[in-house]
Design an enzyme around this catalytic site. Structure first.
Site, PDB file in Angstrom:
ATOM      1  N   LYS A 120      42.047  41.561  46.706  1.00 13.97           N
ATOM      2  CA  LYS A 120      41.114  40.506  46.326  1.00 13.97           C
ATOM      3  C   LYS A 120      39.663  40.938  46.540  1.00 13.97           C
ATOM      4  O   LYS A 120      38.811  40.745  45.664  1.00 13.97           O
ATOM      5  CB  LYS A 120      41.400  39.227  47.116  1.00 13.97           C
ATOM      6  CG  LYS A 120      40.553  38.035  46.667  1.00 13.97           C
ATOM      7  CD  LYS A 120      40.930  36.771  47.419  1.00 13.97           C
ATOM      8  CE  LYS A 120      40.367  36.777  48.811  1.00 13.97           C
ATOM      9  NZ  LYS A 120      40.543  35.493  49.520  1.00 13.97           N
ATOM     10  N   ASP A 138      41.701  33.638  44.651  1.00 14.13           N
ATOM     11  CA  ASP A 138      41.690  33.049  45.989  1.00 14.13           C
ATOM     12  C   ASP A 138      42.386  31.696  45.929  1.00 14.13           C
ATOM     13  O   ASP A 138      43.033  31.360  44.931  1.00 14.13           O
ATOM     14  CB  ASP A 138      40.253  32.918  46.503  1.00 14.13           C
ATOM     15  CG  ASP A 138      39.458  31.870  45.733  1.00 14.13           C
ATOM     16  OD1 ASP A 138      39.931  31.392  44.679  1.00 14.13           O
ATOM     17  OD2 ASP A 138      38.354  31.513  46.195  1.00 14.13           O
TER      18      ASP A 138
END
Length: 211
Positions: A120, A138
């Protein structure tokens, strides 16, 4: 969700915010990398308060190394998990100096090799600092994608794969920011503000609210 509806959702989000970016304060790829490292389980507002004091003093890998571990902690102690984050930041800075000439590599494998940097974080840096069409999923993006049925998946990796598959090329660079901001301010977790949502009529969420 069909292709036409998905395209309309993305078009509306683009028209509402043509040039989106992160709410983290940064002025270089390195500052962005450190800000994202510090943002895990913390708010962007909280991170910005710390980095607004840190970066004028130290905004290169060597400058942070020169602060020392305790010196770095003094700047980020208001951020959750600051002890672990300080250690990872110091290790990351050392690797950047030793392996990359003090620069943030524009390379996924090299980024993910840095301490505290997962897929991420690498996606955020590649997208926001270097303009890659990556999508960092997220909790906000996961919620919005599943709730609207824009791109459904049981975990963040599956949602990322689905978004990369169904989002047209022209939207890929910015979709990560649109969905985060939409989840942060409109499609919030507990009681989404459906009544003021620009894509309410296109969203396939069954339990819409009046707000």
């Amino acid at each position: 969700m069909n292709k036409e509806k998905r395209l309309e959702i993305l078009t509306r989000l683009r028209d509402d915010n043509p040039h989106p970016t992160t709410e983290l304060n940064f002025s270089s790829p390195f500052e962005l990398l450190i800000a994202v490292l510090l943002s895990a389980q913390a708010t962007d507002v909280g991170v910005n308060k710390a980095t607004d004091k840190l970066f004028p003093v130290a905004n290169t890998p060597q400058a942070i190394l020169d602060l020392g571990l305790e010196g770095l902690k003094s700047y980020i102690k208001t951020i959750g998990l600051f002890n672990t984050k300080a250690v990872n930041t110091m290790k990351t800075c050392q690797m950047l100096v030793d392996l990359h000439g003090g620069e943030v590599p524009e390379n996924r494998e090299a980024l993910e090799a840095l301490p505290g940097v997962g897929r991420k974080t690498a996606n955020v840096v590649l997208n926001t600092a270097f303009g890659w069409p990556t999508i960092a999923v997220d909790t906000h993006i996961f919620r919005v994608s599943n709730r609207t049925k824009l791109a459904m998946g049981k975990n963040v990796d599956l949602v990322e794969q689905k978004l990369l598959k169904v989002v047209p090329k022209e939207f890929k660079v910015d979709v990560h920011h649109w969905l985060i901001l939409h989840g942060r301010y409109t499609c919030v977790a507990r009681k989404p503000k459906c009544g003021s949502c620009i894509i309410e009529d296109l969203c396939e969420f069954k339990d819409k609210t009046e707000l």
